[in-house]
Design a protein around this motif. Structure first.
Motif, PDB file in Angstrom:
ATOM      1  N   CYS A   4       7.887  15.357  18.261  1.00  0.00           N
ATOM      2  CA  CYS A   4       8.586  14.444  17.347  1.00  0.00           C
ATOM      3  C   CYS A   4       7.746  14.189  16.101  1.00  0.00           C
ATOM      4  CB  CYS A   4       8.881  13.133  18.063  1.00  0.00           C
ATOM      5  SG  CYS A   4       9.774  11.937  17.060  1.00  0.00           S
ATOM      6  N   SER A   5       8.341  14.383  14.937  1.00  0.00           N
ATOM      7  CA  SER A   5       7.674  14.128  13.660  1.00  0.00           C
ATOM      8  C   SER A   5       8.595  13.311  12.766  1.00  0.00           C
ATOM      9  CB  SER A   5       7.312  15.441  12.957  1.00  0.00           C
ATOM     10  OG  SER A   5       6.448  16.237  13.740  1.00  0.00           O
ATOM     11  N   LEU A   6       8.086  12.227  12.226  1.00  0.00           N
ATOM     12  CA  LEU A   6       8.873  11.429  11.278  1.00  0.00           C
ATOM     13  C   LEU A   6       7.950  10.524  10.479  1.00  0.00           C
ATOM     14  CD1 LEU A   6       9.292   8.177  12.225  1.00  0.00           C
ATOM     15  CD2 LEU A   6      10.664   9.276  13.974  1.00  0.00           C
ATOM     16  N   THR A   7       8.461  10.059   9.355  1.00  0.00           N
ATOM     17  CA  THR A   7       7.736   9.133   8.491  1.00  0.00           C
ATOM     18  C   THR A   7       8.664   7.985   8.129  1.00  0.00           C
ATOM     19  OG1 THR A   7       6.385  10.914   7.544  1.00  0.00           O
ATOM     20  CG2 THR A   7       6.507   8.857   6.303  1.00  0.00           C
ATOM     21  N   VAL A   8       8.143   6.765   8.228  1.00  0.00           N
ATOM     22  CA  VAL A   8       8.888   5.569   7.845  1.00  0.00           C
ATOM     23  C   VAL A   8       8.094   4.851   6.765  1.00  0.00           C
ATOM     24  CG1 VAL A   8       9.856   3.367   8.602  1.00  0.00           C
ATOM     25  CG2 VAL A   8       9.892   5.344  10.153  1.00  0.00           C
ATOM     26  N   LYS A  21       0.839  -1.185   0.000  1.00  0.00           N
ATOM     27  CA  LYS A  21       0.000   0.000   0.000  1.00  0.00           C
ATOM     28  C   LYS A  21       0.885   1.250   0.000  1.00  0.00           C
ATOM     29  CE  LYS A  21      -3.883  -2.177   2.402  1.00  0.00           C
ATOM     30  NZ  LYS A  21      -4.710  -2.176   3.629  1.00  0.00           N
ATOM     31  N   THR A  22       0.275   2.326  -0.419  1.00  0.00           N
ATOM     32  CA  THR A  22       1.059   3.550  -0.559  1.00  0.00           C
ATOM     33  C   THR A  22       1.226   4.301   0.761  1.00  0.00           C
ATOM     34  OG1 THR A  22      -0.968   4.744  -1.160  1.00  0.00           O
ATOM     35  CG2 THR A  22       0.366   3.840  -2.965  1.00  0.00           C
ATOM     36  N   GLU A  23       0.356   4.036   1.768  1.00  0.00           N
ATOM     37  CA  GLU A  23       0.504   4.746   3.032  1.00  0.00           C
ATOM     38  C   GLU A  23       1.807   4.335   3.707  1.00  0.00           C
ATOM     39  OE1 GLU A  23      -1.925   2.577   2.431  1.00  0.00           O
ATOM     40  OE2 GLU A  23      -3.910   3.419   2.831  1.00  0.00           O
ATOM     41  N   LEU A  76      -0.147   4.041  12.201  1.00  0.00           N
ATOM     42  CA  LEU A  76       0.617   2.818  11.949  1.00  0.00           C
ATOM     43  C   LEU A  76      -0.108   2.042  10.867  1.00  0.00           C
ATOM     44  CD1 LEU A  76       1.666   1.276  15.411  1.00  0.00           C
ATOM     45  CD2 LEU A  76       2.995   2.745  13.892  1.00  0.00           C
ATOM     46  N   LEU A  77       0.603   1.753   9.782  1.00  0.00           N
ATOM     47  CA  LEU A  77       0.018   1.006   8.668  1.00  0.00           C
ATOM     48  C   LEU A  77      -1.322   1.600   8.242  1.00  0.00           C
ATOM     49  CD1 LEU A  77       0.848  -2.608   9.920  1.00  0.00           C
ATOM     50  CD2 LEU A  77       2.121  -1.235   8.259  1.00  0.00           C
ATOM     51  N   GLY A  78      -1.394   2.932   8.257  1.00  0.00           N
ATOM     52  CA  GLY A  78      -2.582   3.621   7.792  1.00  0.00           C
ATOM     53  C   GLY A  78      -3.689   3.781   8.807  1.00  0.00           C
TER      54      GLY A  78
END
Length: 327
Positions: A44-48, A14-16, A84-86
């Protein structure tokens, strides 16, 4: 080392992002009168991305474990949001797709490892038939003897063996997203190597791995990206190339040639017999031209850059003024 347990599920494509948080903050009130405010995690801000292996680094007390606990819903953030996972943080439905190895896992030590893994599998409502196949695979993956796992209670296990059992538990549900808090803790060099290979195998399956570690050499081998958290604040994040850079500095080794033509041009020059070595701070084409003109034979040449450990120490000192971090 066994083969990977299963291919990634379709939802892994998936794209998320696997993890996305914005402004995540956690504060506690402490003290006798509850009048002291402590903030182990600040804005705290982040994207994995899905399929990424992300390493969260920081000194003791920096907020690494608090970050994982907030992501998993073990503690509620004071402010901020994330997914988490969308799905929103705290959504119980996502837990079926998540694995977790805490830094100090608790075990029912009167059980054997086999019994404990079977219990963990039943928590996820996995059928007995599937567990009879998966448990031996996981035991082989983490390097535990099936005979030992069936016969010996966990109270008799060493710290390293318990850590391996905990890793198997974290993978019992074949999760899409795996959280590992200091997964190399208590392991000898062989155990560390095996744990690193396990994480790399998860990476090859397309699973997302988010982990904390103080062993920076392993982080350099494993991670797609890293983040550095100090005093509860995420101060840096990116790929190793983005953080460490690639300076025009080379380490060169070789033999023969007219050494007098280049020995003064190389830094830290060392000569033993016909073999020599040194460092070059200019362009690669210029270095090769000088060595070729001198008739030298190059046997080793590699680009040098700051190590992750050096970068880590420099960043911590810059933020904290070279003072020790409280734990």
């Amino acid at each position: 080392m066994s083969e990977t347990l299963a291919p990634p599920t379709e939802s892994a494509h998936k794209t998320e992002p696997a993890i996305a948080i914005t402004g995540l903050t956690k504060t506690y009130r402490t003290g006798f009168w509850m009048n002291k405010v402590v903030s182990p995690l600040k804005d705290c801000s982040l994207t994995v991305a899905r399929g990424e292996t992300f390493g969260l680094l920081g000194p003791n007390g920096a907020g690494k474990t608090t970050t994982i606990k907030c992501l998993l819903g073990i503690v509620d953030p004071t402010s901020g949001s994330g997914t988490l996972l969308g799905r929103p943080l705290g959504d119980r439905s996502i837990k079926q797709q998540v694995g977790y190895l805490p830094e100090n896992p608790y075990f029912y030590d009167y059980l054997t490892a086999w019994e404990f893994l079977h219990f963990a599998g039943k928590v996820f409502r996995l059928p007995d038939r599937l567990l009879q196949e998966r448990i031996p695979q996981l035991l082989e993956l983490v390097g535990l003897s099936i005979d030992t796992a069936r016969k010996k209670q966990l109270r008799t296990y060493s710290k390293g063996m318990l850590q391996r059992t905990g890793m198997a538990q974290a993978l019992i549900n074949d999760p899409e997203l795996v959280f590992l808090d200091e997964p190399m803790s208590g392991l000898d060099p062989m155990g560390r190597y095996q744990m690193r290979e396990i994480i790399l195998s998860l990476k090859q399956q397309g699973k997302t791995v988010f982990f904390n570690s103080h062993i920076l050499g392993d982080v350099e081998v494993i991670c797609n990206r890293v983040g550095l958290i100090i005093g509860g604040k995420l101060v840096q994040q990116g790929t190793l190339d983005e953080l460490l850079g690639q300076t025009e500095s080379y380490r060169v080794q070789g033999h023969d040639g007219d050494v007098n033509q280049f020995r003064e041009r190389l830094q830290h020059f060392h000569l033993q017999g016909s073999h020599w070595s040194g460092e070059w701070g200019g362009s690669l084409s210029e270095l090769l031209g000088i060595l070729n003109q001198a008739g030298a034979v190059v046997t080793d040449l590699h680009l040098q850059r700051q190590s992750l450990e050096e970068y880590f120490v420099d960043q911590v000192r810059a933020v904290e003024g070279d003072h020790p971090v409280s734990t």
